[in-house]
Motif scaffolding. Structure first.
Motif, PDB file in Angstrom:
ATOM      1  N   THR A 145      -4.203  -4.883   4.934  1.00 17.70           N
ATOM      2  CA  THR A 145      -2.833  -5.024   5.428  1.00 17.70           C
ATOM      3  C   THR A 145      -2.383  -3.755   6.143  1.00 17.70           C
ATOM      4  O   THR A 145      -1.546  -3.809   7.044  1.00 17.70           O
ATOM      5  CB  THR A 145      -1.877  -5.349   4.276  1.00 17.70           C
ATOM      6  OG1 THR A 145      -2.000  -4.339   3.259  1.00 17.70           O
ATOM      7  CG2 THR A 145      -2.208  -6.707   3.663  1.00 17.70           C
ATOM      8  N   GLU A 198       2.361  -8.083  -1.167  1.00 17.16           N
ATOM      9  CA  GLU A 198       2.968  -8.267   0.146  1.00 17.16           C
ATOM     10  C   GLU A 198       3.098  -9.749   0.462  1.00 17.16           C
ATOM     11  O   GLU A 198       2.195 -10.539   0.217  1.00 17.16           O
ATOM     12  CB  GLU A 198       2.136  -7.565   1.220  1.00 17.16           C
ATOM     13  CG  GLU A 198       2.071  -6.052   1.045  1.00 17.16           C
ATOM     14  CD  GLU A 198       1.346  -5.366   2.177  1.00 17.16           C
ATOM     15  OE1 GLU A 198       1.511  -5.815   3.330  1.00 17.16           O
ATOM     16  OE2 GLU A 198       0.626  -4.399   1.922  1.00 17.16           O
ATOM     17  N   CYS A 200       2.643 -12.014   2.770  1.00 13.81           N
ATOM     18  CA  CYS A 200       1.962 -12.263   4.043  1.00 13.81           C
ATOM     19  C   CYS A 200       2.182 -13.708   4.500  1.00 13.81           C
ATOM     20  O   CYS A 200       2.476 -14.585   3.685  1.00 13.81           O
ATOM     21  CB  CYS A 200       0.463 -11.996   3.900  1.00 13.81           C
ATOM     22  SG  CYS A 200       0.059 -10.287   3.478  1.00 13.81           S
TER      23      CYS A 200
END
Length: 272
Positions: A145, A198, A200
């Motif tokens: 990431t 995260e 995403c």
């Protein structure tokens, strides 16, 4: 319908939904409230109210580990929520339900992506190990990431001493695998907690996903021997997980069975 309406009401608040989504991404891990608050930027008192609401609705479970309370996705309750939505609200119409429960598309090769933050240690190990162990049956990729500039030299040295090829291994941004020309993935595994935390974008074609979080060996401080040991321990745990995954009869299992299997692999914490 009371349970369904309670669950939908619990998820109708954006912050409570964010807590639920985080626990889905981190499944099967159970997280302490402090970590959830840190990841989502919530005050402890506010989070406590959200967790209580989600727990009462039966969407998450609460367990005690020592003096700490930990929270995890209740997979049975989440399954029940989706079932009730489909059977009751949607009257069981097959055209309103994505066909995700069947087997993978019949093929001898499946694409597998390993994700972490820097794509310089754990995900690189996983990519190299899967290529080595599975051969041509599975195609391994890795990405980060927030990828580092280069692979950790300790990882490359360790892989070479184990007789595992390192040619072509390099950090790659996640965006490389999200365009229209990117490979279609059958499996996506996060191998570090930060990447799983995260939020995403979702993947096309709904690959089977799981969280195989491992400690970051590059973050270990201490003597040379202690740092070297950290990389060897991470390698051993990753080798065990990759070996278990490569041994699965992928084309013989439906998606539910595969999801259960890869979640179980993610619970492997140390070599035996």
């Amino acid at each position: 319908m009371e349970s369904l309406t309670d669950q939908l009401a619990a998820l109708s608040h954006p912050a409570r939904l964010a807590v639920f989504r985080l626990l889905v991404r981190r499944c099967p891990d159970a997280l302490p409230a402090g970590e959830i608050a840190e990841v989502l930027g919530l005050k402890s008192s506010t989070l406590s109210v959200y967790l209580a609401t989600l727990t009462r609705a039966g969407l998450i479970s609460q367990t005690r580990q020592g003096t700490s309370l930990r929270y995890a996705l209740d997979t049975g309750a989440a399954q029940g929520l989706m079932r009730d939505l489909f059977l009751d609200c949607c009257r069981g119409r097959p055209d309103l339900w994505p066909p995700l429960a069947g087997p993978l598309e019949a093929t001898h090769r499946h694409n597998v992506l390993f994700l972490c933050t820097g794509n310089s240690a754990r995900s690189i190990m996983a990519e190299a190990l899967l290529r080595h162990i599975a051969g041509a049956r599975l195609i391994a990729y890795s990405a980060g990431t927030h990828p580092n500039a280069e692979v950790n030299p300790r990882v490359l040295d360790l892989l070479r001493t184990k007789g595992i090829a390192t040619k072509g291994l390099h950090p790659k941004p996640l965006e490389t695998f999200q365009g229209p020309e990117a490979p279609r993935f059958d499996f996506v595994f996060t191998v570090c907690d930060r990447a799983a935390n995260e939020d995403c974008p979702t993947w096309q074609d709904q690959p089977i996903s799981a969280h195989w979080g491992l400690p970051d060996p590059a973050g270990v401080q201490g003597t040379e021997a202690e740092r070297s040991l950290a990389f060897h321990q991470t390698y051993a745990m990753m080798h065990q997980r990759i070996s278990g995954f490569a041994a699965l009869p992928l084309d013989a299992l439906d998606r539910v069975s595969l999801q259960t299997s890869v979640d179980d692999i993610g619970r492997i914490k140390e070599t035996t």
